[in-house]
Design an enzyme around this catalytic site. Sequence first.
Site, PDB file in Angstrom:
ATOM      1  CB  THR A  62      -7.639  -1.933   9.578  1.00 21.71           C
ATOM      2  OG1 THR A  62      -7.062  -1.152  10.622  1.00 21.71           O
ATOM      3  CG2 THR A  62      -7.013  -1.546   8.251  1.00 21.71           C
ATOM      4  CG  ASN A  84     -10.235   1.181   5.327  1.00 21.39           C
ATOM      5  OD1 ASN A  84     -10.021   2.295   4.837  1.00 21.39           O
ATOM      6  ND2 ASN A  84      -9.361   0.555   6.081  1.00 21.39           N
ATOM      7  CE  LYS A  96      -9.145   5.139   4.190  1.00 26.22           C
ATOM      8  NZ  LYS A  96      -8.086   4.122   4.423  1.00 26.22           N
ATOM      9  NE  ARG A 152     -11.604   2.014   8.454  1.00 29.56           N
ATOM     10  CZ  ARG A 152     -10.416   2.147   9.035  1.00 29.56           C
ATOM     11  NH1 ARG A 152     -10.149   1.486  10.165  1.00 29.56           N
ATOM     12  NH2 ARG A 152      -9.501   2.935   8.512  1.00 29.56           N
ATOM     13  CD  GLU A 167      -1.945  10.675  10.410  1.00 27.98           C
ATOM     14  OE1 GLU A 167      -3.134  10.923  10.748  1.00 27.98           O
ATOM     15  OE2 GLU A 167      -1.498   9.516  10.341  1.00 27.98           O
ATOM     16  NE  ARG A 177      -6.910   3.681  15.259  1.00 32.80           N
ATOM     17  CZ  ARG A 177      -6.381   3.348  14.066  1.00 32.80           C
ATOM     18  NH1 ARG A 177      -6.192   4.271  13.134  1.00 32.80           N
ATOM     19  NH2 ARG A 177      -6.038   2.106  13.825  1.00 32.80           N
ATOM     20  CG  PHE A 213      -0.732  -2.795   1.318  1.00 38.49           C
ATOM     21  CD1 PHE A 213      -0.953  -1.513   1.801  1.00 38.49           C
ATOM     22  CD2 PHE A 213      -0.372  -3.782   2.218  1.00 38.49           C
ATOM     23  CE1 PHE A 213      -0.827  -1.209   3.146  1.00 38.49           C
ATOM     24  CE2 PHE A 213      -0.234  -3.494   3.576  1.00 38.49           C
ATOM     25  CZ  PHE A 213      -0.468  -2.196   4.036  1.00 38.49           C
TER      26      PHE A 213
HETATM   27  O1  DGI Z   1      -5.071   2.958  10.674  1.00 37.44           O
HETATM   28  P1  DGI Z   1      -5.879   2.096   9.763  1.00 37.44           P
HETATM   29  O2  DGI Z   1      -6.330   2.815   8.506  1.00 37.44           O
HETATM   30  O3  DGI Z   1      -7.011   1.367  10.431  1.00 37.44           O
HETATM   31  O4  DGI Z   1      -4.907   0.913   9.275  1.00 37.44           O
HETATM   32  P2  DGI Z   1      -3.365   0.888   8.900  1.00 37.44           P
HETATM   33  O5  DGI Z   1      -2.646   2.126   9.343  1.00 37.44           O
HETATM   34  O6  DGI Z   1      -2.830  -0.440   9.328  1.00 37.44           O
HETATM   35  O7  DGI Z   1      -3.384   0.866   7.304  1.00 37.44           O
HETATM   36  C1  DGI Z   1      -3.585   2.053   6.573  1.00 37.44           C
HETATM   37  C2  DGI Z   1      -4.406   1.748   5.354  1.00 37.44           C
HETATM   38  O8  DGI Z   1      -3.696   0.883   4.485  1.00 37.44           O
HETATM   39  C3  DGI Z   1      -5.711   1.005   5.659  1.00 37.44           C
HETATM   40  O9  DGI Z   1      -6.753   1.872   6.019  1.00 37.44           O
HETATM   41  C4  DGI Z   1      -5.978   0.298   4.376  1.00 37.44           C
HETATM   42  C5  DGI Z   1      -4.601   0.010   3.837  1.00 37.44           C
HETATM   43  N1  DGI Z   1      -4.207  -1.370   4.119  1.00 37.44           N
HETATM   44  C6  DGI Z   1      -3.790  -1.912   5.299  1.00 37.44           C
HETATM   45  N2  DGI Z   1      -3.510  -3.192   5.167  1.00 37.44           N
HETATM   46  C7  DGI Z   1      -3.742  -3.488   3.843  1.00 37.44           C
HETATM   47  C8  DGI Z   1      -4.186  -2.307   3.190  1.00 37.44           C
HETATM   48  N3  DGI Z   1      -4.501  -2.238   1.874  1.00 37.44           N
HETATM   49  C9  DGI Z   1      -4.388  -3.356   1.167  1.00 37.44           C
HETATM   50  N4  DGI Z   1      -4.696  -3.300  -0.146  1.00 37.44           N
HETATM   51  N5  DGI Z   1      -3.958  -4.541   1.730  1.00 37.44           N
HETATM   52  C10 DGI Z   1      -3.628  -4.660   3.073  1.00 37.44           C
HETATM   53  O10 DGI Z   1      -3.245  -5.731   3.557  1.00 37.44           O
END
Ligand code: DGI
Length: 136
Positions: free
Chosen positions: A92, A113, A10, A103, A127, A86, A58
């Site tokens: 996350t 992250n 990212k 991470r 995707e 993963r 968010f």
């Molecule tokens: O698949 P992941 O990237 O591990 O996690 P995800 O699909 O639950 O969330 C996608 C992205 O969204 C994650 O990498 C970071 C962001 N995100 C998830 N939860 C939060 C968040 N960003 C913010 N600012 N706050 C959150 O609570």
Amino acid sequence: MSERTLVLVKPDGVRRGVIGEVISRIERKGLKIVAMDLRTLPRETAEAHYQEHAAKPFFGELVDFITGGPLVAMVVEGPRAVEAFRALAGATDPVKAAPGTIRGDFALEIGENIVHGSDSPESAEREIKLFFPDLG
Ligand code: DGI
């Protein structure tokens, strides 16, 4: 049987200069990179990519962040590639991610992250079509 996953370094990962570190961990694990480029995402692609989070508070911040600079997109292939990447990425929330994971080693904030990896073979297929429509 081989599987494919979409991996993103990212914009925070590109700014931090850890593209090589991520690639190196993917290669050391034995996974294969079958497509890769550096690009800045249009908002429409970002919104489609994160469609499952569209209703989250968010979401706007997430789309601003992922479109806010160049990222590296790649298709990574190998046995159970989705789960394997993963595991390399870690949880996350980078504070909870185990040291030794990407991470866990390089990030502190959930919104920054470093990497994305598809969360299931079905998500990976969707995707990969979105990011690399010409890939066979
Ligand atoms: O698949 P992941 O990237 O591990 O996690 P995800 O699909 O639950 O969330 C996608 C992205 O969204 C994650 O990498 C970071 C962001 N995100 C998830 N939860 C939060 C968040 N960003 C913010 N600012 N706050 C959150 O609570």
